[in-house]
Design an enzyme around this catalytic site. Structure first.
Site, short mmCIF file in Angstrom:
data_model
loop_
_atom_site.label_atom_id
_atom_site.label_comp_id
_atom_site.label_asym_id
_atom_site.label_seq_id
_atom_site.Cartn_x
_atom_site.Cartn_y
_atom_site.Cartn_z
N TYR A 1 -2.38 10.76 -19.06
CA TYR A 1 -1.23 11.51 -19.58
C TYR A 1 -1.40 11.95 -21.02
CZ TYR A 1 0.40 8.66 -15.63
OH TYR A 1 0.50 8.01 -14.42
N HIS A 2 -2.57 12.52 -21.34
CA HIS A 2 -2.84 13.02 -22.69
C HIS A 2 -3.26 14.49 -22.68
CE1 HIS A 2 -4.09 8.61 -23.82
NE2 HIS A 2 -2.77 8.75 -23.69
N PRO A 3 -2.63 15.37 -21.94
CA PRO A 3 -3.09 16.76 -21.90
C PRO A 3 -2.82 17.49 -23.21
CG PRO A 3 -1.03 16.57 -20.69
CD PRO A 3 -1.45 15.17 -21.06
#
Length: 583
Positions: free
Chosen positions: A493-495
């Site tokens: 969850y680090h886009p």
């Protein structure tokens, strides 16, 4: 085809006096990690009227504020956009879940509360790409300005800022987390007492956005500090559908405002600037809906082109993570802590002391390491959880007697994209992460899995080891490990990166975050990152908002009280004093 649910019920204000007029100095789109911080800074002067628009609702859902509640928010459509990628060609054609916050505080209201900034070299690299003012020495004051470190200020940390940052309390450190850190040290890694300090490499405890057993999102910190400002208006349930552009200048926002079953189309105008803080998906989406993007795509969807910027939605990067699960015996894990009697004790411990299992973040302990001797700085990160699980017959996860080290490759070469599929703002964009598209990315994740196995086999954990649940002892060769990754890996969850900052043809914003080709329009969120930082992205996103506030005010001719170590003319930053940083 995924469709957006109707926007949340409108709510004017967050204990903030609403302003019924529709003209403001600044309009901020998105009340997430960046938007709340930016609204806090721009509204500090009473003469500046600021509107903050959020498509989601207030952060009143109870699980948001209980740290371990994040596990129940990953698929909750009340507070989460619940995005997912298209079938990924290098991941067995699986669609990968991408939770993003749809609530005040944005993803900071549903994340794992781990506070990591990345490495010095990440920001120096941004500057080397032509982004003046973004070196580590120049962004460190903004990290410090935002922070209230419970243990006090030093050369790397601030005190007195809105964002609470604390060490894991000694009374809450789990035996298993200690053992994992010891195991990492036994494999040759240094013990690291501050991943946000001199260097990142090593094993240690994370710093957290938790205070007294409660999540510290940007809504609970920056926005809460702003609640009595009459010049700040916050609208929830407001889905922005296009930027109003006149003669090449952004003059406002058109948005859908929902009240109960009724939806109206409203417009708000900005005499100063419009600033997008919607994040890596919603910011490029709104640009494209407004005619800013690749001409061919926009014309194919019947959207009038306002500025041909082919880089909009491109350059997508994310951290792919894989769980290595190890069975254990003789040491306490969440399996024991979630048994009925123990769970009752934990509930009472949390209710009366704000401690125990429910006050636990996504990870207490972590490790940063290099996947090979050829890598000059850490390129892999471990989030360690004293829990293992498997789905039951109904698909619900049940805990097992074991632990999980989820490891990600920090600097992937693979690039994807986010693009609209229609002119309807309620329709989800097409997300293509394109994971594992390069040989380097594939080799790095294989090496990362092997290193985690080595850590689990170290003496500190050796006497407690049971069977390896995942990938399992039968998985040994590079080919077998890669097949396991393709079948099991998920996003951590680090886009970032879809409105890239730079000066080349693929750049969407310049080094002052101004959208190329359109006046009075900026983007300030994780989408502007040209390359992904080496770690969690919430803290860097807040830093971007802090810096954007100063850029906006400088360009408006306002006097700006810059963070210690900076002047209005960028120069090499002198060594920080150890005194507190003013909010």
């Amino acid at each position: 085809m995924l469709q957006r649910s109707a926007p949340a019920r409108a709510n004017t204000g967050y204990n903030i006096t609403a302003d019924t007029q529709q003209t403001y100095d600044y309009i901020i789109v998105g009340a997430g990690s960046a938007g709340c911080a930016l609204a806090y800074r721009l509204s500090r002067e009473a003469s500046r009227r600021v509107l903050l628009l959020e498509a989601g609702d207030k952060d009143s859902f109870p699980m948001i504020h209980i740290p371990l509640g994040f596990a129940f928010l990953m698929k909750n459509e009340k507070v989460n956009w619940c995005y997912e990628t298209e079938p990924e060609p290098n991941m067995d054609q699986r669609k990968i879940a991408w939770p993003r916050g749809k609530v005040l505080g944005g993803t900071s209201s549903i994340n794992g509360m781990v506070y990591i900034r990345g490495q010095r070299e990440d920001y120096d690299h941004w500057q080397s790409l032509g982004n003046s003012g973004w070196s580590y020495e120049e962004v460190l004051p903004y990290f410090r300005r935002s922070e209230h470190r419970a243990q006090g200020a030093n050369d790397y940390h601030g005190y007195g800022g809105p964002l609470w940052v604390e060490e894991v309390p000694n009374s809450e450190k789990l035996e298993l987390a200690d053992l994992f850190i010891q195991a990492g040290v036994q494999t040759g890694l240094p013990y690291n007492e501050d991943f946000n300090g001199i260097q990142q490499e090593g094993a240690g405890y994370y710093q957290l956005n938790i205070c007294n057993g409660r999540r510290q999102s940007t809504a609970r910190t920056f926005l809460k500090h702003s609640e009595n400002r009459p010049n700040l208006t916050v609208l929830t349930g407001a889905l922005s559908q296009r930027i109003l552009i006149e003669d090449g200048r952004a003059i406002g926002i058109e948005y859908q405002q929902s009240t109960g079953k009724q939806t109206s189309i409203e417009q708000a105008y900005a005499s100063g600037e419009v600033i997008l803080c919607g994040g890596v998906i919603n910011s490029p989406q709104l640009l494209e809906l407004s005619g800013i993007g690749d001409r061919e795509l926009l014309e194919s969807l019947g959207i009038k082109v306002a500025s041909h910027l082919p880089g909009v939605g491109e350059n997508l990067q994310d951290h792919l993570t894989i769980n290595v699960q190890q069975g254990l015996h003789g040491v306490t894990t969440f399996f024991e802590e979630t048994r009925p009697l123990a769970m009752i004790k934990n509930l009472f411990k949390y209710l009366f002391k704000r401690r125990g299992l429910l006050a636990h973040p996504a990870a207490q302990a972590g490790i940063f390491f290099r996947t090979s001797d050829q890598v000059e700085r850490p390129d892999a990160q471990v989030h360690f959880a004293p829990a293992a699980s498997e789905p039951d017959s109904k698909g619900n996860l049940k805990t097992k007697q074991g632990t999980t080290a989820t490891v990600c490759h920090l600097r992937p070469e693979s690039r994807g994209s986010v693009h609209i599929r229609s002119a309807d703002p309620r329709e989800y964009p097409v997300i293509r992460a394109n994971y594992l598209d390069t040989e380097n990315d594939r080799m790095a994740i294989i090496a990362a899995v092997r290193r985690v196995r080595e850590i689990f086999a170290a003496p500190a954990l050796g006497k407690y080891l049971g069977e390896e649940f995942k990938p399992g002892s039968q998985v040994q060769s590079d080919e077998e490990i890669l097949a396991f990754v393709r079948a099991e890996a998920e996003s951590v969850y680090h886009p970032v990166g879809t409105c890239k900052m730079g000066s080349d043809d693929a750049a969407v914003v310049d080094e002052r975050l101004r959208v190329r080709g359109i006046d009075a329009l900026r983007v300030a969120d994780a989408s502007i990152m040209p390359t992904i930082p080496s770690g969690n992205t919430n803290a860097p996103t807040i830093m971007i908002a802090e810096k954007c506030a100063d850029l906006v005010l400088q360009d408006a001719g306002n006097r700006v009280n810059l963070p210690e170590g900076l002047s209005s003319k960028p120069k090499r930053r002198r060594k920080q004093a150890t005194t507190a940083t003013a909010a």
